[in-house]
Write an enzyme that holds these catalytic residues in place. Structure first.
Site, PDB file in Angstrom:
ATOM      1  N   GLU A  81       0.819  -1.210   0.000  1.00  0.00           N
ATOM      2  CA  GLU A  81       0.000   0.000   0.000  1.00  0.00           C
ATOM      3  C   GLU A  81       0.854   1.261   0.000  1.00  0.00           C
ATOM      4  O   GLU A  81       0.565   2.225  -0.729  1.00  0.00           O
ATOM      5  CB  GLU A  81      -0.962  -0.005   1.189  1.00  0.00           C
ATOM      6  CG  GLU A  81      -1.930  -1.177   1.235  1.00  0.00           C
ATOM      7  CD  GLU A  81      -2.704  -1.380  -0.058  1.00  0.00           C
ATOM      8  OE1 GLU A  81      -2.883  -0.408  -0.822  1.00  0.00           O
ATOM      9  OE2 GLU A  81      -3.118  -2.517  -0.324  1.00  0.00           O
ATOM     10  N   HIS A  89      -5.116  -6.438 -11.168  1.00  0.00           N
ATOM     11  CA  HIS A  89      -4.488  -7.380 -10.245  1.00  0.00           C
ATOM     12  C   HIS A  89      -4.065  -8.652 -10.958  1.00  0.00           C
ATOM     13  O   HIS A  89      -3.170  -9.360 -10.501  1.00  0.00           O
ATOM     14  CB  HIS A  89      -5.444  -7.723  -9.098  1.00  0.00           C
ATOM     15  CG  HIS A  89      -5.827  -6.541  -8.267  1.00  0.00           C
ATOM     16  ND1 HIS A  89      -6.864  -5.705  -8.609  1.00  0.00           N
ATOM     17  CD2 HIS A  89      -5.301  -6.050  -7.123  1.00  0.00           C
ATOM     18  CE1 HIS A  89      -6.967  -4.752  -7.689  1.00  0.00           C
ATOM     19  NE2 HIS A  89      -6.033  -4.927  -6.779  1.00  0.00           N
TER      20      HIS A  89
END
Length: 609
Positions: free
Chosen positions: A355, A442
């Site tokens: 992140e 993803h």
């Protein structure tokens, strides 16, 4: 923000940008490199001075100030036109004093989205080359008659932003007047929504959309007993790390907005290693943020996400049973849910690194979270989080090439992603194909993840830190790795100095070869392995290793050569025939009408048989 949970995107966006402003750059005596051009030839040997310098926050602010003072002069020098202004976004300084300044652009006062300008300067300050995406001078009508009728309505969802007029750089490197609207609200899984929608200001048709939310001592839940940076005094400690930019860790207590409340404790001993203590998730988040900060500072010389020494903040206990984590630029923060049943917080070490790295990407290459650039954005977070996890060397969470293996997001003990063989998750791509720009980011990230694993460790079977891997190659040829530290150095340099917002996989190959050439030398083992690791995932062709017994003669062309044609994509080394003569491609590009080999010597060299 980046969500770790895949979401389908509506359409594929290609990024076939072309070589730009060759004539203008020739006037300045420098090179220009497009977003898909091959690396310019560096010195034959590598240069340790090309590694990033260790820059303090104060030094970084000085670099930004100097670049800002030069930005108008630079725009004039590059002959960008009177309507174009440059605005410094970031600066990378190498150990030898060379710099790489990344600029955002405005045109007639409007922000230009989808393209940036990177100016590379020698230690003397002289411009050596320029990387940009535009195929010609930036020129667009900013006040068409249809402007009022095509303006979208402001979305009603909370957090939405009214349409603003922008210049969008399309996939061919051409400017388009457009409206950018940001749709707020909440996605189905509880993740905040920051959907950027670009519509043509002339026709009103949607051009592209992408998600702006990137998901993807204390006793921690996943990393054992760890040391934390806290502040305060006996009886009143707070989870604020003054040694790492005043990073704070806060408790949202199930809310889905706001900053949350900073964790406090009376004895500076936090958590109990289980989800029953609310502090435990905070310990993992703070530890992950601290280790990521230390990794970037120690290994890459970067002081925080922006390089300016300012810490972000981490929010834990978001929502109820929220099975995700995300980065959000607007709050400069990481956010973590508690997982299924509120018992598996998504605060594992590599998830935290993932992140925070979205923040680094946002403040460097700015890879748009859609199509192939979105896959590269996700992969960058996986790649550098994995490098950080190995570097941290935590005995309770050892380094591996598995993403999120401890959070059990699927409830069956399997990790979120596999880097050695991405398709092992049932969805991700091992190799590039024409689907790469249309699948969820993803899943397309698997291509670069697989590349990084092969570059680091090589192909075939092996056991690393007790984990077994068996990594295949697209062409069924072996790859011998160069080591994780070198692979990460190449990727970081490519990210921060070469990649553009709409970089695709072909350009990522160019960018990493440029980085490998600078660090280790063109035709070095590292450069060659970089090229061959890309070929092993079906991006570009293999090259001969430097220790071949019979290396190819640089002056001897391949036996075949197709006829040159406008509109074709060419890679460095390709041989074509034009009007009876043969030419070798010097830089990867998509040919344009009139760019015949004799007319563009920057792209082609004549060869004889």
């Amino acid at each position: 923000m980046r969500s770790t949970t895949p979401r389908r995107v509506p359409r594929r966006v290609t990024t076939g940008t072309a070589l730009v402003t060759v004539a203008a750059m020739a006037v300045l005596g420098m090179q220009t490199v497009s977003a898909d051009a091959a690396p310019a030839k560096p010195p034959a040997k590598g240069d340790p001075g090309q590694m990033p310098a260790n820059v303090s926050a104060q030094e970084y602010r000085a670099l930004i100030g100097k670049a800002q003072a030069q930005q108008d002069e630079t725009a004039s020098q590059l002959k960008l036109g009177g309507e174009v202004e440059l605005r410094v976004k970031s600066v990378i300084k190498n150990r030898d004093g060379s710099t790489h300044v990344r600029y955002a652009q405005t045109y007639d006062g409007l922000p230009v989205l989808g393209a940036e300008v990177i100016v590379h300067r020698a230690p003397s300050g002289a411009v050596t080359r320029v990387t940009q995406s535009a195929t010609g001078p930036l020129k667009v009508d900013t006040a068409p008659k249809t402007l009022a009728s095509t303006k979208p309505a402001t979305p009603k969802a909370a957090g939405s932003k009214a349409p603003r007029k922008v210049v969008w750089m399309d996939e061919d490197g051409r400017p388009v007047l457009a409206w950018e609207t940001v749709v707020g609200g909440t996605q189905r899984d509880g993740t905040p929504n920051r959907l950027h929608v670009i519509t043509d200001a002339v026709t009103g048709k949607k051009i592209i959309e992408w998600q702006g939310v990137h998901t993807g001592t204390g006793r921690s839940m996943y990393s054992g007993t760890v040391e934390l940076g806290t502040s305060g005094s006996s009886g009143s400690f707070v989870m604020r790390d003054t040694g790492r930019g005043n990073h704070e860790t806060t408790d949202l207590r199930g809310a889905q907005s706001g900053k949350g409340t900073v964790f406090t404790d009376s004895d500076d001993t936090w958590g109990n290693g289980t989800a029953s203590d609310r502090q435990t998730a905070g310990v993992d988040a703070a530890y992950g943020a601290g280790q990521t900060w230390d990794y970037y500072k120690t290994v890459h010389g970067r002081s925080g996400i922006r390089g300016d020494g300012v810490g972000a903040y981490s929010r834990v206990h978001y929502g109820q049973a929220y099975v995700n984590a995300f980065w959000e630029d607007s709050c400069f923060c990481m956010t973590y849910g508690d997982g299924q049943g509120n018992n598996k917080p998504l605060t594992e070490l590599d998830v935290a690194g993932h992140e925070m790295t979205h923040g680094v990407t946002s403040n460097t290459a700015g890879l748009i979270y859609q199509g192939e650039s979105g896959g590269l954005n996700e992969a960058t977070s996986d790649i550098l989080a994995t490098a950080m996890e190995f570097w941290t060397n935590n005995a309770s969470d050892v380094g591996d090439y598995l993403i999120g293996e401890k959070i059990d997001i699927f409830g069956n003990g399997t990790p979120l992603r596999y880097m050695a063989r991405p398709s092992q998750d049932g969805n991700s791509l091992d190799n590039w194909s024409s689907r790469a720009g249309s699948v969820d980011v993803h899943y397309s990230s698997g291509i670069a993840n697989h590349f990084f694993y092969l570059l680091s460790e090589g192909s075939g079977k092996k056991v690393i830190n007790g984990v077994s891997y068996d990594s295949p190659t697209y062409d069924n040829k072996p790859v011998t790795g160069i080591g994780r530290e070198k692979a990460a150095a190449i990727w970081y340099k490519a990210l921060t100095e070469e990649m553009q917002p709409r970089t695709n996989y072909a350009d990522a190959r160019r960018a990493t070869l440029e980085a490998a050439a600078g660090l280790y030398g063109e035709k070095s083992v590292e450069w060659t392995t970089t090229a061959n690791a890309w070929a092993a995932v079906n991006v570009g062709a293999r090259v001969n290793p430097p220790d071949d017994n019979e290396p190819p003669d640089d002056n001897e062309p391949p036996d075949d050569g197709s006829a040159w044609a406008a509109g074709n994509a060419y890679s460095a080394g390709d041989v074509v025939t034009y009007e009876g003569a043969k030419y070798r491609c010097l830089q990867a590009h998509t040919s344009m009408p009139g760019w015949t080999p004799p007319n563009v010597p920057a792209l082609w060299e004549a060869i004889s048989r």
